[in-house]
Scaffold this active site. Structure first.
Site, PDB file in Angstrom:
ATOM      1  N   GLY A 157       0.820  -1.190   0.000  1.00 17.41           N
ATOM      2  CA  GLY A 157       0.000   0.000   0.000  1.00 17.41           C
ATOM      3  C   GLY A 157       0.849   1.232   0.000  1.00 17.41           C
ATOM      4  N   THR A 158       0.972   1.797  -1.164  1.00 16.17           N
ATOM      5  CA  THR A 158       1.897   2.901  -1.297  1.00 16.17           C
ATOM      6  C   THR A 158       1.664   3.525  -2.644  1.00 16.17           C
ATOM      7  OG1 THR A 158       3.818   2.355   0.028  1.00 16.17           O
ATOM      8  CG2 THR A 158       4.280   3.090  -2.144  1.00 16.17           C
TER       9      THR A 158
END
Lengths: 318, 199
Positions: free
Chosen positions: A109-110
């Site tokens: 998640g980035t």
């Protein structure tokens, strides 16, 4: 190699042995928890570590979490998140290890991105650290300076990224001391890619556009190493790509480039649940890297811009 | 998905590969070169799992060059192909097999041109024409229909273009450009990239 000292890999990498138990039996030292997930559970209760299910205890670290599907450059979409997609058009080859599902879903998640332009290289990333549905930290650092002229952005498991950044810094510094010159970005990318190769398949650390001077490389734990002028990595990367592809040109000024980088990350954080909070922007030139201030148009904790609560911005430092 | 194609003529081998480096659904690079020069007259085209391709191809490349340094002469294409296959076979039943599909194309002084098809199961076949990838399903029959052993170079490029146009028409993925190289007794020649506009 230095890695072997770090995590006692000399034992693990032999063909005949390879279980975590052997590592703990052979070495008294408290090796890092990656290599021997079991070891520290027997130590004093000062450390309380996550103990994986019994099925993993006999797996060697190389096979731990190894995905049986191949991460081919297939255009067929498959979910970013694990577990293994059930329908692949191509029949799967046999792999050396059976598909052991990970004990917990690891997220990438980035949103991180980097591109080159006439004024150097610009990198931007969000600052949200998520842990399967929970925001673990809203102000984490995803862009890590490796040395004065080399910066790496990270996506994937934060701990692994931090570890590899430190290993890379150490190896580059050793190279500089031994040979009297700094290793080029291309060399640093190749070094990192070869260091990561034994850990292929363990979802270790995906994507590290590292750059110094005027070059940009994308390195991934599955072994990909690409040179280019624009990359974006992470779950929010498709959204960022679409903004960047429209606006990035070679002739941008520094201000324009910063604003398009921020815009791209902001749009990605708007759509992607696992990216959010602030935007870190780093600008790398021949004189080194500088960190840009947080701008307050980026709402904190997901508040709508019109509330526009002002917080103390981070200061620029070289 | 990636695509490789090779066509052998009477005194040359024509090879082409797409230029896309993709990761999941994103094209990360549009100008990625999948051909590795093993020696003056041998090319290795390598597709497959992300890191394995570069690692394996570079390993073979460096070993072929080492052979030349040690012995003073280069490996023939047939020997290089068998060496590559042996390495694939050795790693096949290890903990870290290389999942790569290869085409090896070369020109030998005594044997003439040769095109070798290898896949991740360490099989090896010398073939007059070959293709890898999903695109192969669409183009092998075109090659079956139009291939002759005495194709001229111009005709071979035309045949290649037919295959690429078919991909453009029927393949769901967008493969906009292909690098093309030709190997003959004078070495490796870069030819003009085939780029396709939207259909």
């Amino acid at each position: 190699m230095a890695l072997q000292d770090l995590c006692n890999f000399g034992d693990i990498f032999q063909e005949s042995v390879g279980t975590a138990r052997n590592v703990t039996a052979s070495g008294k030292r408290k090796s890092c928890s990656y290599a021997s997930g079991v070891a520290l559970s027997n130590s004093t209760s000062l450390f309380h570590f996550y103990i994986p299910e019994a099925g993993y205890l006999d797996e060697s670290p190389i096979q731990f979490g190894q995905i049986s599907t191949m991460q081919s450059s297939s255009g067929i979409p498959f979910p970013e998140m694990l577990p293994i997609p059930s329908s692949l058009p191509e029949s799967l080859p046999f792999t050396s290890s059976q598909a052991v599902p990970l004990p917990f879903p690891m997220a990438h998640g980035t949103t991180t991105l980097a591109f080159m332009f006439q004024g150097g290289v610009l990198a931007a990333a969000d600052t949200r650290s998520s842990c399967s549905g929970l925001v673990a930290c809203p102000a984490s650092q995803k862009i890590l300076p490796i040395h004065s002229h080399l910066v790496g952005t990270t996506s994937g498991t934060s701990a692994d990224c931090a570890l590899w950044k430190r290993i890379l810094s150490r190896e580059l510094r050793l190279y500089q001391l031994r040979y009297g010159r700094r290793l080029s970005t291309r060399g640093a990318a190749k070094l990192l890619s070869h260091m990561l190769h034994p850990f292929k398949g363990t979802e270790l650390y995906c994507g590290c556009p590292c750059f110094s001077g005027p070059s940009l490389f994308y390195v991934c734990s599955d072994g990909t190493r690409l040179e280019g002028s624009l990359f974006s990595v992470g779950s929010g990367s498709p959204y960022a790509y679409s903004i960047l592809d429209q606006g990035v040109r070679w002739g941008l000024t520094v201000e324009e480039a910063t604003s398009i980088a921020r815009e791209a990350v902001y749009r990605a954080t708007h759509r992607d649940a696992y990216s959010g909070n602030f935007v870190d922007v780093y600008h790398v030139t021949s004189k080194g890297w500088t960190r840009r201030t947080h701008e307050t148009h980026m709402p904190r904790f997901g508040l709508h811009p019109k509330y526009n609560i002002q917080y103390v911005a981070e200061s620029t430092h070289c | 998905m990636e695509y490789l194609i090779g066509i052998q003529g009477p005194d040359y081998v024509l090879v082409a590969a797409d230029n896309v480096a993709a990761s999941s659904i994103i094209q990360m690079k549009h100008d990625y070169d999948k051909m590795f020069k093993l020696s003056e007259k041998i090319l290795l085209l390598c597709v497959g799992e992300a890191g394995d391709t570069v690692q394996f191809a570079e390993y073979i490349q460096k070993n072929v060059q080492l052979y030349k340094m040690r012995n003073g002469y280069e490996l023939s294409p047939s020997a290089a192909a068998n060496f590559t296959r042996k390495n694939l076979a050795d790693y096949l039943r290890s903990r870290t097999p290389y999942h790569v599909n290869l085409l090896l194309a070369g020109h030998d002084e005594s044997d003439g041109p040769g095109l070798f098809y290898m896949d991740y199961m360490a099989s090896l076949a010398k073939a007059p024409f070959a293709a890898h990838g999903y695109g192969a399903f669409l183009t092998l029959s075109i090659l079956d229909r139009y291939y002759r052993p005495d194709l001229s170079r111009v005709e071979a490029v035309e045949l290649l273009r037919k295959c690429v146009e078919e991909l453009n028409k029927r393949f769901i993925l967008n493969l906009p450009s292909f690098s093309v190289r030709l190997i003959d007794k004078d070495g490796i020649h870069d030819m003009e990239k085939i780029t396709l506009t939207a259909k």
